[in-house]
Design a protein around this motif. Structure first.
Motif, PDB file in Angstrom:
ATOM      1  N   PRO A 148     -71.134 -26.238 -23.752  1.00 21.95           N
ATOM      2  CA  PRO A 148     -71.708 -25.813 -22.464  1.00 21.95           C
ATOM      3  C   PRO A 148     -70.707 -25.059 -21.577  1.00 21.95           C
ATOM      4  O   PRO A 148     -71.101 -24.409 -20.625  1.00 21.95           O
ATOM      5  CB  PRO A 148     -72.121 -27.144 -21.803  1.00 21.95           C
ATOM      6  N   LYS A 149     -69.414 -25.143 -21.901  1.00 24.37           N
ATOM      7  CA  LYS A 149     -68.409 -24.452 -21.086  1.00 24.37           C
ATOM      8  C   LYS A 149     -67.926 -23.148 -21.723  1.00 24.37           C
ATOM      9  O   LYS A 149     -67.096 -22.448 -21.147  1.00 24.37           O
ATOM     10  CB  LYS A 149     -67.210 -25.379 -20.842  1.00 24.37           C
ATOM     11  N   ARG A 188     -77.064 -18.086 -21.926  1.00 29.28           N
ATOM     12  CA  ARG A 188     -77.250 -19.461 -21.450  1.00 29.28           C
ATOM     13  C   ARG A 188     -78.423 -19.449 -20.479  1.00 29.28           C
ATOM     14  O   ARG A 188     -78.521 -18.582 -19.620  1.00 29.28           O
ATOM     15  CB  ARG A 188     -75.978 -19.962 -20.767  1.00 29.28           C
ATOM     16  N   ASN A 193     -79.582 -25.227 -18.714  1.00 31.10           N
ATOM     17  CA  ASN A 193     -78.205 -25.094 -19.189  1.00 31.10           C
ATOM     18  C   ASN A 193     -78.077 -25.193 -20.715  1.00 31.10           C
ATOM     19  O   ASN A 193     -77.049 -25.631 -21.228  1.00 31.10           O
ATOM     20  CB  ASN A 193     -77.297 -26.125 -18.495  1.00 31.10           C
ATOM     21  N   SER A 194     -79.137 -24.808 -21.419  1.00 30.33           N
ATOM     22  CA  SER A 194     -79.015 -24.752 -22.881  1.00 30.33           C
ATOM     23  C   SER A 194     -78.325 -23.440 -23.254  1.00 30.33           C
ATOM     24  O   SER A 194     -78.294 -22.500 -22.469  1.00 30.33           O
ATOM     25  CB  SER A 194     -80.389 -24.875 -23.545  1.00 30.33           C
ATOM     26  N   THR A 195     -77.753 -23.402 -24.458  1.00 29.48           N
ATOM     27  CA  THR A 195     -76.974 -22.236 -24.880  1.00 29.48           C
ATOM     28  C   THR A 195     -77.580 -21.647 -26.147  1.00 29.48           C
ATOM     29  O   THR A 195     -77.919 -22.399 -27.072  1.00 29.48           O
ATOM     30  CB  THR A 195     -75.513 -22.652 -25.197  1.00 29.48           C
ATOM     31  N   GLU A 208     -78.272 -28.758 -23.796  1.00 29.11           N
ATOM     32  CA  GLU A 208     -76.984 -29.152 -23.224  1.00 29.11           C
ATOM     33  C   GLU A 208     -76.499 -30.471 -23.831  1.00 29.11           C
ATOM     34  O   GLU A 208     -75.312 -30.651 -24.104  1.00 29.11           O
ATOM     35  CB  GLU A 208     -77.098 -29.277 -21.697  1.00 29.11           C
ATOM     36  N   ALA A 211     -75.211 -29.722 -27.215  1.00 28.38           N
ATOM     37  CA  ALA A 211     -74.044 -28.837 -27.103  1.00 28.38           C
ATOM     38  C   ALA A 211     -72.777 -29.595 -26.698  1.00 28.38           C
ATOM     39  O   ALA A 211     -71.667 -29.206 -27.061  1.00 28.38           O
ATOM     40  CB  ALA A 211     -74.332 -27.729 -26.099  1.00 28.38           C
ATOM     41  N   SER A 212     -72.944 -30.683 -25.961  1.00 34.96           N
ATOM     42  CA  SER A 212     -71.763 -31.415 -25.496  1.00 34.96           C
ATOM     43  C   SER A 212     -71.053 -32.150 -26.634  1.00 34.96           C
ATOM     44  O   SER A 212     -69.994 -32.738 -26.443  1.00 34.96           O
ATOM     45  CB  SER A 212     -72.150 -32.394 -24.382  1.00 34.96           C
TER      46      SER A 212
END
Ligand SMILES: [Zn+2]
Length: 220
Positions: A148-149, A188, A193-195, A208, A211-212
């Motif tokens: 997510p980053k 994104r 906040n999905s990628t 998200e 993804a984490s």
């Protein structure tokens, strides 16, 4: 379900402690191990009497030096077994975690040191997690960031995954992810906040939450 041992509690507390600015509560530990709060309280009490942790009712708990050493010892056994099972026996990265959860408690130091030597003193397990040495020192870690980053428009190389769910590991395999795979961050969605990532020729929308569990370093 295997029985939850003292070592499992110590390892869980160690892992919960590694999140920055987070004090560890009985509820956190109970949730992580999927056991009752009553059983957890009892074990926390016992571990504190045995000198593995410090516990203050409203401030949570922290491992003592003895507790940390024990945790790193269990983690070393776990990760060396995972690597052995993948590299030598050819198991997949989805299959090994559950096996290592059992083996980590029943392997002598003698055997672990032999496995370590056989594997040529590896520094990382098949999920990219660092393997502590026999003194409990961790290797230097790459500067990974969770998905997510990761920045949109850049390429990243996968260096670590969280391995606790077989279902999730199978999903990663299904969409073509493996360690050192390079992916492109396509976009994104601010809505959740999905990628959207590109793996090979295919794109996938990763929530998200999923993804984490994926950690990358920029591929330059
Ligand atoms: Zn594992």
């Amino acid at each position: 379900m295997p029985t939850i041992s003292k070592e499992d509690y110590i390892k869980a507390i160690y892992q919960l402690e590694s999140y920055p600015d987070k004090s560890v509560s009985t509820t956190d530990v109970a949730n992580k191990l999927e056991v009752s709060k009553a059983a957890t309280s009892e074990m926390v009490q016992r571990l504190s009497e045995q000198g593995f942790l410090n516990y203050e009712k409203y401030r949570g708990m922290s491992l003592t030096e003895d507790g940390k050493r024990t945790a790193l010892h269990v983690i070393r056994r776990h990760r060396i077994w995972e690597l052995f099972l993948v590299d030598v026996l050819g198991l997949t990265w989805s299959e090994v975690h559950a096996e290592a959860e059992i083996l980590e408690h029943s392997t002598s130091d003698f055997l672990i040191e032999r496995l370590d030597k056989y594997l040529r003193h590896p520094k990382f397990d098949p999920h990219g997690e660092p393997i502590p040495d026999k003194y409990g020192n961790l290797p230097e870690l790459p500067d990974w960031v969770s998905l997510p980053k990761c920045e949109v428009g850049k390429s990243y190389r996968l260096v670590k995954v969280t391995d606790s769910s077989k279902e999730l590991m199978d999903y990663f395999t299904e969409i073509g992810l493996s360690l050192n795979k390079v992916v492109m961050i396509v976009s994104r969605l601010s809505y959740d906040n999905s990628t959207i990532i590109q793996v090979g020729n295919d794109s996938f929308n990763i929530s998200e939450k999923i993804a984490s569990n994926l950690f990358f370093i920029e591929d330059v």
